[in-house]
Each structure stands twice: as C-alpha cells, then as structure tokens.
Design an enzyme around this catalytic site. Sequence first.
Site, mmCIF file in Angstrom:
data_model
loop_
_atom_site.group_PDB
_atom_site.id
_atom_site.type_symbol
_atom_site.label_atom_id
_atom_site.label_comp_id
_atom_site.label_asym_id
_atom_site.label_seq_id
_atom_site.Cartn_x
_atom_site.Cartn_y
_atom_site.Cartn_z
ATOM 1 N N GLU A 1 41.322 30.686 40.060
ATOM 2 C CA GLU A 1 40.945 31.621 40.322
ATOM 3 C C GLU A 1 41.921 32.363 39.753
ATOM 4 O O GLU A 1 42.638 33.123 40.059
ATOM 5 C CB GLU A 1 40.944 31.427 41.816
ATOM 6 N N ARG B 1 42.890 42.353 39.555
ATOM 7 C CA ARG B 1 44.276 42.713 40.174
ATOM 8 C C ARG B 1 44.496 44.014 38.791
ATOM 9 O O ARG B 1 44.883 44.665 38.982
ATOM 10 C CB ARG B 1 44.367 41.692 40.897
ATOM 11 N N THR C 1 39.874 38.224 44.128
ATOM 12 C CA THR C 1 39.689 39.371 44.468
ATOM 13 C C THR C 1 38.420 40.397 44.043
ATOM 14 O O THR C 1 38.301 41.822 43.850
ATOM 15 C CB THR C 1 41.079 40.156 44.332
ATOM 16 N N LYS D 1 36.577 31.791 52.498
ATOM 17 C CA LYS D 1 38.148 31.963 51.748
ATOM 18 C C LYS D 1 38.507 32.170 53.349
ATOM 19 O O LYS D 1 38.609 32.960 54.452
ATOM 20 C CB LYS D 1 38.469 32.621 51.259
#
Length: 207
Positions: A41, A45, A69, A129
């Site tokens: 993953e 960011r 994210t 998640k």
Amino acid sequence: MSNGQELLELSPVVPVVVVDDAADAAPVARALLAGGIRVIELTLRTPAALEAIEQVASAVPGIVIGAGTVTTPEQAKQATDAGAKFLVTPGCTDRLLEAVSGTGLPFLPGAGTVSEAMRLAEQGLTAMKFFPAEPSGGVAFLKAIAGPLPRLRFCPTGGITVGSAPSYLALPTVGCVGGSWLTPKDALAAKDFDRITALAKEAAALG
C-alpha cells in the site's frame, strides 16, 4: 479481486509505505516480495506517490499494488489511472465513498468508531480499515464491537508493531493488519533493501 474481503486475505501484514523518491518504489516492492509479502500500500502522502505507484505497477507485476491515504475523489481517479489495484481510505465521506466505488477497484474504507462502521455496513460493505487502530482502542475495541457487529472484518492500521500484530491477528474479525514498520525511514534513506526483505520475512511468518 472483486471486493474488499479478498484484500484481507492477501497477506497477514499489508506494508503501509511512504516514499519520497519514486525511484525507490520498485526496489522496495521487490524487497517485500522477496520476503514473502505480495501486497504493498503506497500512501498518497508525498508528491512522489503517484509516480511510485506507476513504477511498481509496471516493473513489479508479482506484487499487488494499492494506493493508501485516498482522501478525495480526485485522488481515487489519479491512483486508478496510475495503476493501483486497490484503494484504502483513512475515513469515508459520502462523496469519497461514491468515488472509490465508482473506480470499480476493491477498496477498504476507513472507520474509527462504531457508528462509522455501521454506516459503511448499511452500504453493504463488510471489509474495512480500522484507523487509527491503537489511538482508537486497539484490540480491546475490536473485541468489544465483535458482539454487535460480527459480520464486519477489519484491517487495523495505525501504531501497530511486529510485537502487537499477533494480538490483532488472533481476532476472528481481523483479516490482516497494516504496518509501516516493514519499511523504516532510515532503511529507505540508506536504500537498505536487504533489511526490508528481512522485516518482510518476519511479517510474513505472522500468518
């Protein structure tokens, strides 16, 4: 993969990776794969994230590449266009849920409270998640909600270590955990990919 449940079965640990240099992405993916981890993953960011996803998607076909994210509809499209095979969100608004669903990719929407989890379940989603896991109550929280919400399964992420991961993985409602410890910042800075492979082997053995 057709749904989020399948994402929970790829690996006991999903490496949550932040790269500042897209050139590091493929070597990191190969190092994880060499250690027995077949999913990565890459989080959105840093400015390098989308290019990093492209690099892994084209150069390391043996690993399942996802984007983490994901916080906006635009990012969902960009990550899909870059070659991501799944999406992960830290939380989930109506607009974001519509966007990630619209990509056709499997995804893990983020939930940190009982109400958030129930709201996603109302949309037919059963794989999520749990974030941020440790600050939100960790193993004790997941044990507590397993009674009223037994159909839901989670990938807890946030503050989990190789030491605490087994206590999460022992829960019937946990399919895998997300962890950033497999790709430490100092290892990435030193391009110490052998260390990442060693950490991946340790994580793969947790399954």
